[in-house]
Motif scaffolding. Sequence first.
Motif, PDB file in Angstrom:
ATOM      1  N   UNK A  25       0.889  -1.008  -0.023  1.00 44.78           N
ATOM      2  CA  UNK A  25      -0.070   0.019  -0.060  1.00 44.78           C
ATOM      3  C   UNK A  25       0.858   1.141   0.154  1.00 44.78           C
ATOM      4  N   UNK A  26       0.429   2.572  -0.535  1.00 49.53           N
ATOM      5  CA  UNK A  26       1.198   3.636  -0.460  1.00 49.53           C
ATOM      6  C   UNK A  26       1.725   3.737  -1.987  1.00 49.53           C
ATOM      7  N   UNK A  27       2.382   2.848  -2.502  1.00 52.52           N
ATOM      8  CA  UNK A  27       2.901   3.135  -3.667  1.00 52.52           C
ATOM      9  C   UNK A  27       2.985   1.513  -4.432  1.00 52.52           C
ATOM     10  N   UNK A  28       3.194   1.619  -5.659  1.00 50.02           N
ATOM     11  CA  UNK A  28       3.212   0.397  -6.412  1.00 50.02           C
ATOM     12  C   UNK A  28       4.475  -0.469  -6.085  1.00 50.02           C
ATOM     13  N   UNK A  29       4.474  -2.036  -6.188  1.00 54.10           N
ATOM     14  CA  UNK A  29       5.603  -2.639  -6.312  1.00 54.10           C
ATOM     15  C   UNK A  29       6.103  -2.737  -7.469  1.00 54.10           C
ATOM     16  N   UNK A  30       5.687  -2.144  -8.523  1.00 54.72           N
ATOM     17  CA  UNK A  30       5.997  -2.329  -9.915  1.00 54.72           C
ATOM     18  C   UNK A  30       7.429  -2.304 -10.084  1.00 54.72           C
ATOM     19  N   UNK A  31       8.220  -1.305  -9.519  1.00 61.52           N
ATOM     20  CA  UNK A  31       9.508  -1.089  -9.619  1.00 61.52           C
ATOM     21  C   UNK A  31      10.353  -1.501  -8.203  1.00 61.52           C
ATOM     22  N   UNK A  32      10.019  -2.812  -7.742  1.00 62.41           N
ATOM     23  CA  UNK A  32      10.651  -3.410  -6.677  1.00 62.41           C
ATOM     24  C   UNK A  32      10.843  -5.018  -7.087  1.00 62.41           C
ATOM     25  N   UNK A  33      12.094  -5.116  -6.477  1.00 62.65           N
ATOM     26  CA  UNK A  33      12.427  -6.564  -6.265  1.00 62.65           C
ATOM     27  C   UNK A  33      12.037  -6.852  -4.915  1.00 62.65           C
ATOM     28  N   UNK A  34      11.403  -8.256  -4.770  1.00 61.20           N
ATOM     29  CA  UNK A  34      11.062  -8.564  -3.529  1.00 61.20           C
ATOM     30  C   UNK A  34      11.571  -9.821  -2.980  1.00 61.20           C
ATOM     31  N   UNK A  35      11.405  -9.983  -1.871  1.00 65.90           N
ATOM     32  CA  UNK A  35      12.011 -11.063  -0.966  1.00 65.90           C
ATOM     33  C   UNK A  35      11.278 -11.711   0.218  1.00 65.90           C
ATOM     34  N   UNK A  36      11.190 -13.009   0.393  1.00 67.54           N
ATOM     35  CA  UNK A  36      10.449 -13.342   1.704  1.00 67.54           C
ATOM     36  C   UNK A  36      11.690 -14.060   2.575  1.00 67.54           C
ATOM     37  N   UNK A  37      11.673 -13.883   3.851  1.00 64.56           N
ATOM     38  CA  UNK A  37      12.697 -14.124   4.960  1.00 64.56           C
ATOM     39  C   UNK A  37      11.786 -14.747   6.037  1.00 64.56           C
ATOM     40  N   UNK A  38      12.485 -15.588   6.920  1.00 63.91           N
ATOM     41  CA  UNK A  38      11.710 -16.187   7.977  1.00 63.91           C
ATOM     42  C   UNK A  38      12.641 -16.203   9.180  1.00 63.91           C
ATOM     43  N   UNK A  39      12.032 -16.237  10.502  1.00 66.84           N
ATOM     44  CA  UNK A  39      12.738 -16.147  11.690  1.00 66.84           C
ATOM     45  C   UNK A  39      11.874 -17.206  12.460  1.00 66.84           C
ATOM     46  N   UNK A  40      12.719 -18.188  12.996  1.00 68.93           N
ATOM     47  CA  UNK A  40      12.090 -19.337  13.805  1.00 68.93           C
ATOM     48  C   UNK A  40      12.561 -18.973  14.965  1.00 68.93           C
ATOM     49  N   UNK A  41      11.983 -19.427  16.227  1.00 69.26           N
ATOM     50  CA  UNK A  41      12.206 -18.924  17.704  1.00 69.26           C
ATOM     51  C   UNK A  41      13.556 -19.430  17.835  1.00 69.26           C
ATOM     52  N   UNK A  42      14.207 -18.267  18.571  1.00 71.12           N
ATOM     53  CA  UNK A  42      15.509 -18.456  18.917  1.00 71.12           C
ATOM     54  C   UNK A  42      16.521 -18.434  18.019  1.00 71.12           C
ATOM     55  N   UNK A  43      16.248 -18.115  16.708  1.00 73.77           N
ATOM     56  CA  UNK A  43      17.191 -18.256  15.529  1.00 73.77           C
ATOM     57  C   UNK A  43      17.329 -16.848  14.805  1.00 73.77           C
TER      58      UNK A  43
END
Length: 126
Positions: A25-43
């Motif tokens: 929201x706010x602006x388009x994602x059309x000019x962005x590269x995207x990533x997914x990350x994750x954080x497990x408990x204690x890591x």
Amino acid sequence: QVRLVESGGRVVQAGDSLRLSCAASGRTLNWHAMGWFRQAPGKEREFVAAISQSGGKTDYAESAEGRFTISRDNAKITVYLQLNSLRPEDTAVYYCAARRSTGTTFYTSQSDYTTWGQGTQVTVSS
């Protein structure tokens, strides 16, 4: 500045599938590269998947290869992470991230990204 909101996380059983969404929201994602990350408990937070601005290039962590799929719908300003064959070790808070970019470059380092969502919890029971 673009704002990111993740959704789709919940409690599932081992072997189940989930689709996470990251809406902008706010602006388009059309000019962005995207990533997914994750954080497990204690890591530490770790890289999961990335997609280029064009959508033509993707990359995955070894733990995600063959089970997870990242995709984007620029018309809907949304990025997805399809999680299949889930394992208890996939339990974590999943974050999406964005950075301005063009073309086929993808980014796998947290420091490459400028904007982060608040995360969505995925819990996989055995």
